[in-house]
Design an enzyme around this catalytic site. Structure first.
Site, PDB file in Angstrom:
ATOM      1  N   TYR A   1       2.817   5.560   5.635  1.00 41.79           N
ATOM      2  CA  TYR A   1       2.154   5.613   4.345  1.00 41.79           C
ATOM      3  C   TYR A   1       0.945   6.540   4.298  1.00 41.79           C
ATOM      4  CZ  TYR A   1       4.905   1.356   3.355  1.00 41.79           C
ATOM      5  OH  TYR A   1       5.909   0.436   3.190  1.00 41.79           O
TER       6      TYR A   1
ATOM      7  N   THR B   1       0.811  -1.221   0.000  1.00 37.83           N
ATOM      8  CA  THR B   1       0.000   0.000   0.000  1.00 37.83           C
ATOM      9  C   THR B   1       0.842   1.268   0.000  1.00 37.83           C
ATOM     10  OG1 THR B   1      -0.172  -0.020   2.432  1.00 37.83           O
ATOM     11  CG2 THR B   1      -1.913  -1.145   1.186  1.00 37.83           C
ATOM     12  N   TRP B   2       2.136   1.141  -0.265  1.00 38.02           N
ATOM     13  CA  TRP B   2       2.999   2.322  -0.324  1.00 38.02           C
ATOM     14  C   TRP B   2       2.617   3.167  -1.535  1.00 38.02           C
ATOM     15  CZ3 TRP B   2       8.911   2.202  -1.693  1.00 38.02           C
ATOM     16  CH2 TRP B   2       9.493   3.443  -1.389  1.00 38.02           C
TER      17      TRP B   2
ATOM     18  N   ASP C   1      -0.059  -5.361   3.445  1.00 34.35           N
ATOM     19  CA  ASP C   1       1.042  -4.667   4.116  1.00 34.35           C
ATOM     20  C   ASP C   1       0.827  -3.159   4.072  1.00 34.35           C
ATOM     21  OD1 ASP C   1       4.137  -4.834   4.995  1.00 34.35           O
ATOM     22  OD2 ASP C   1       3.859  -3.158   3.604  1.00 34.35           O
TER      23      ASP C   1
ATOM     24  N   GLN D   1      11.556  -7.485   5.557  1.00 35.31           N
ATOM     25  CA  GLN D   1      10.977  -6.927   4.329  1.00 35.31           C
ATOM     26  C   GLN D   1      12.019  -6.041   3.647  1.00 35.31           C
ATOM     27  OE1 GLN D   1       7.549  -3.739   3.390  1.00 35.31           O
ATOM     28  NE2 GLN D   1       6.821  -5.504   4.544  1.00 35.31           N
TER      29      GLN D   1
ATOM     30  N   TYR E   1       9.459  -5.906  -1.271  1.00 38.79           N
ATOM     31  CA  TYR E   1       8.655  -4.735  -1.631  1.00 38.79           C
ATOM     32  C   TYR E   1       9.171  -4.138  -2.940  1.00 38.79           C
ATOM     33  CZ  TYR E   1      12.175  -1.478   0.447  1.00 38.79           C
ATOM     34  OH  TYR E   1      13.313  -0.767   0.757  1.00 38.79           O
TER      35      TYR E   1
END
Length: 278
Positions: free
Chosen positions: A52, A20-21, A47, A160, A188
């Site tokens: 964010y 969701t970045w 995530d 991550q 990611y």
């Protein structure tokens, strides 16, 4: 959707999840629709992070009524990662996400607070039932060694890190370390944050040819390659329901040894170097 054990923490997680970045705050309805479509298609690993912006409230709306389906992850900023600060940051994230617990809570990257403080807060949050496991993000091998010395075996659920076709540095040492210690690796930006191989490039042509042979898309091939090891998961972001469906299909794509060899040669691993940061 393929699933693998998430480290040694007793839960199987889909190999393709949802990041969701940089969700577009100007299109909340589209972001929520994409996340819900992803859930429908088995991408139940979601995530997010306090960093964010509006992502946590958007996730809350997307998972409303479906919380028990979701493996929900958020992160504490290093500037908040003192013992007391970590607990307060987690409680704020829980409120924004409208949930009583996180499945995993991560330190977003190393900052000025000692890891001992952050990890003590994580363990306190576990005892309170506010998180079920915890991990780290953007940790290189030296950082992981220090974290292991502090926490002991079996505590760190995941690491991550940045991982895509043109950035494979973690394959040298980080992935082997995580596999040795049963720590899940979560990739990611698996499409390279806007630098996905162009179709006209040599690597892009290889990916396109493999995709055509499988009736897949180049991005699905990339995700399948990155998650070829049972220890590795990926969390691509989707801007639309269609994009989410495209990502989800990668969870069932299995590449041949010949496919993987071609990709490996088209995107050379390169020499070891320090782990890239966000």
């Amino acid at each position: 959707m393929r699933k693998h054990p998430f480290g040694n923490h007793g839960v199987d997680v889909p190999v393709i999840g949802q990041g969701t970045w940089n969700l577009d705050g100007r299109n909340d309805a589209g972001a929520i629709e994409a996340l819900r479509r992803g859930l429908d298609l088995g991408m139940t690993h979601v995530d997010t992070a306090e960093m964010y912006g509006e992502a946590e409230p958007l996730v809350a709306k997307a998972i409303e009524g479906r919380r028990d389906e979701v493996y929900l992850v958020s992160k504490v900023l290093p500037s908040n990662a003192s013992r007391a600060g970590t607990i307060k940051a987690c409680e704020r994230s829980l409120a924004r996400l409208k949930t009583d617990r996180l499945d995993c809570y991560l330190l977003h990257w190393r900052g000025g607070y000692p890891l001992e403080e952050t990890f003590a807060a994580f363990e306190e949050l576990k005892r309170a039932g506010k998180i079920l496991s915890w991990g780290v993000s953007n940790f290189d091998v030296d950082d992981l060694d220090e974290a292991l010395d502090i926490a002991g075996e079996g505590k760190i659920a995941c690491n991550q890190v940045l991982y895509h076709l043109q950035e494979r540095a973690i394959e040298h040492a980080v992935i082997p370390w995580c596999e040795k210690h049963k720590v899940a690796v979560v990739a990611y930006s698996p499409f390279g944050s806007g630098s996905f191989p162009a179709p006209s490039s040599a690597g892009g042509r290889v990916i396109a040819e493999i995709a055509e042979a499988h009736g897949a898309t180049p991005r699905q091939v990339a995700l399948a390659f990155l998650t070829r090891r049972p220890s590795v998961f990926a969390i691509p972001k989707a801007a639309s329901a269609g994009h989410a469906a495209d990502n989800a299909a990668a969870g069932n794509l299995v590449l041949s040894a010949a496919d993987m060899d071609r990709i490996d040669k088209a995107f050379p691993l390169g020499r070891p170097k320090s782990l890239p940061m966000i």
